[in-house]
Design a protein around this motif. Structure first.
Motif, short mmCIF file in Angstrom:
data_model
loop_
_atom_site.label_atom_id
_atom_site.label_comp_id
_atom_site.label_asym_id
_atom_site.label_seq_id
_atom_site.Cartn_x
_atom_site.Cartn_y
_atom_site.Cartn_z
N ARG A 103 1.55 -13.36 -2.62
CA ARG A 103 1.45 -12.68 -3.91
C ARG A 103 2.74 -11.98 -4.31
O ARG A 103 3.15 -12.05 -5.47
CB ARG A 103 0.30 -11.68 -3.88
CG ARG A 103 -0.07 -11.22 -5.28
CD ARG A 103 -1.18 -10.25 -5.26
NE ARG A 103 -0.56 -8.95 -4.99
CZ ARG A 103 -1.21 -7.89 -4.63
NH1 ARG A 103 -2.49 -7.94 -4.45
NH2 ARG A 103 -0.59 -6.76 -4.42
N ASN A 104 3.43 -11.34 -3.38
CA ASN A 104 4.65 -10.63 -3.76
C ASN A 104 5.76 -11.59 -4.20
O ASN A 104 6.61 -11.22 -5.01
CB ASN A 104 5.13 -9.70 -2.64
CG ASN A 104 5.56 -10.44 -1.39
OD1 ASN A 104 5.04 -11.50 -1.07
ND2 ASN A 104 6.49 -9.86 -0.67
N HIS A 105 5.75 -12.82 -3.72
CA HIS A 105 6.76 -13.80 -4.14
C HIS A 105 6.40 -14.40 -5.51
O HIS A 105 7.26 -14.64 -6.34
CB HIS A 105 6.91 -14.92 -3.12
CG HIS A 105 7.40 -14.42 -1.80
ND1 HIS A 105 7.37 -15.18 -0.67
CD2 HIS A 105 7.93 -13.23 -1.41
CE1 HIS A 105 7.85 -14.49 0.36
NE2 HIS A 105 8.18 -13.30 -0.09
N LEU A 106 5.11 -14.64 -5.71
CA LEU A 106 4.67 -15.24 -6.97
C LEU A 106 4.79 -14.27 -8.14
O LEU A 106 4.90 -14.70 -9.29
CB LEU A 106 3.22 -15.71 -6.85
CG LEU A 106 2.96 -16.86 -5.89
CD1 LEU A 106 1.47 -17.15 -5.82
CD2 LEU A 106 3.73 -18.09 -6.28
N SER A 107 4.79 -12.99 -7.86
CA SER A 107 4.82 -12.01 -8.96
C SER A 107 6.13 -12.08 -9.75
O SER A 107 6.17 -11.67 -10.90
CB SER A 107 4.62 -10.60 -8.42
OG SER A 107 5.68 -10.22 -7.57
N ALA A 108 7.18 -12.61 -9.17
CA ALA A 108 8.47 -12.71 -9.87
C ALA A 108 8.57 -13.97 -10.73
O ALA A 108 9.50 -14.11 -11.52
CB ALA A 108 9.62 -12.70 -8.86
N LEU A 109 7.60 -14.90 -10.59
CA LEU A 109 7.66 -16.14 -11.36
C LEU A 109 7.28 -15.94 -12.82
O LEU A 109 6.33 -15.22 -13.13
CB LEU A 109 6.71 -17.18 -10.77
CG LEU A 109 7.11 -17.86 -9.48
CD1 LEU A 109 6.02 -18.82 -9.04
CD2 LEU A 109 8.41 -18.59 -9.63
N VAL A 111 1.37 -5.62 3.36
CA VAL A 111 0.90 -5.97 4.69
C VAL A 111 -0.10 -7.12 4.62
O VAL A 111 0.07 -8.14 5.27
CB VAL A 111 0.26 -4.74 5.39
CG1 VAL A 111 -0.30 -5.12 6.74
CG2 VAL A 111 1.29 -3.63 5.53
N ASP A 112 -1.12 -6.96 3.83
CA ASP A 112 -2.13 -8.01 3.68
C ASP A 112 -1.53 -9.20 2.92
O ASP A 112 -1.62 -10.32 3.35
CB ASP A 112 -3.36 -7.46 2.96
CG ASP A 112 -4.53 -8.41 3.01
OD1 ASP A 112 -4.59 -9.23 3.94
OD2 ASP A 112 -5.38 -8.33 2.11
N ASN A 113 -0.93 -8.96 1.76
CA ASN A 113 -0.16 -9.92 0.96
C ASN A 113 -0.76 -11.34 1.00
O ASN A 113 -0.16 -12.26 1.55
CB ASN A 113 1.28 -9.95 1.44
CG ASN A 113 2.20 -10.57 0.42
OD1 ASN A 113 1.84 -10.73 -0.74
ND2 ASN A 113 3.39 -10.93 0.84
N PRO A 114 -1.91 -11.55 0.39
CA PRO A 114 -2.60 -12.84 0.50
C PRO A 114 -1.86 -13.98 -0.20
O PRO A 114 -1.04 -13.76 -1.09
CB PRO A 114 -3.93 -12.56 -0.20
CG PRO A 114 -3.64 -11.46 -1.16
CD PRO A 114 -2.59 -10.62 -0.50
N VAL A 115 -2.18 -15.21 0.22
CA VAL A 115 -1.65 -16.41 -0.43
C VAL A 115 -2.46 -16.62 -1.71
O VAL A 115 -3.69 -16.57 -1.69
CB VAL A 115 -1.75 -17.63 0.49
CG1 VAL A 115 -1.37 -18.90 -0.24
CG2 VAL A 115 -0.88 -17.43 1.73
#
Length: 146
Positions: A81-87, A36-40
Motif C-alpha cells: 500500500r505505501n508504494h501504490l499510494s505514490a502512483l 508495519v502491516d502494510n498489506p498488498v
C-alpha cells in the motif's frame, strides 16, 4: 479555592488527558497499519499516456505511422500500500519504440504489435510494484510508406 472549582479543574484536566491519549493511540494504530502491516493491494490507474519514440528512424526509411489502436492505457498494479499510494496517471508513462518495426536492414510497411515500457517518476521504484493486468498487452500500429 472551593472544592467544586478543584473538581472542575481536575475533570477538565482528566478529559484533556483522555483526548490526548485517544489521539496518540489513533496515530499509533495508523502508523502500524501503514508501515508495519502494510498489506498488498491492487490499484487501477486510467488514462496513462502512450508516447511513441523512434519516429525519426521510420522517417529515415520512408515509413510513417498512420494509425494505432490506443494512446491511453488502463493498468492495474499490485504492491504494498505505501508504494501504490505514490502512483497516479501523472507519475507513469508508457513508451513504444517504433524503431522495433525495422527488422535488420529491411524496412516494410505493415501492421505491427509492439510492446511498451513503463517509466515511473523518481518517487516510485518499479521493483516495488508489478503490473497485474493491462487494457492492452501490445500497442498495434499501422506503418505505411511515405
Amino acid at each position: 479555592m472551593s472544592m467544586n472549582e478543584k473538581n472542575n479543574r481536575f475533570d477538565r484536566y482528566q478529559r484533556f488527558l483522555y483526548v490526548l491519549a485517544s489521539i496518540v493511540i489513533a496515530v499509533g494504530l495508523w502508523l502500524y497499519v501503514s508501515f508495519v502491516d502494510n498489506p498488498v493491494k491492487d490499484v487501477s490507474i486510467t488514462n496513462i499516456p502512450v508516447v511513441f519514440t523512434g519516429e525519426e528512424k521510420l522517417a529515415d526509411n520512408n515509413l510513417i505511422v498512420t494509425d494505432y489502436n490506443t494512446d491511453k492505457l488502463t493498468i492495474r498494479f499490485s504492491g504494498r500500500r505505501n508504494h501504490l499510494s505514490a502512483l497516479s496517471r501523472d507519475s507513469i508513462t508508457a513508451y513504444v519504440d517504433l524503431s522495433k518495426v525495422l527488422s535488420g536492414s529491411r524496412a516494410a510497411a505493415g501492421v505491427y504489435q509492439l510492446s511498451y515500457d513503463l517509466k515511473f517518476d523518481n518517487r516510485i521504484s518499479s521493483g516495488d510494484i508489478e503490473v497485474a493486468s493491462s487494457s492492452f498487452d501490445y500497442i498495434t500500429v499501422m506503418v505505411e510508406k511515405m
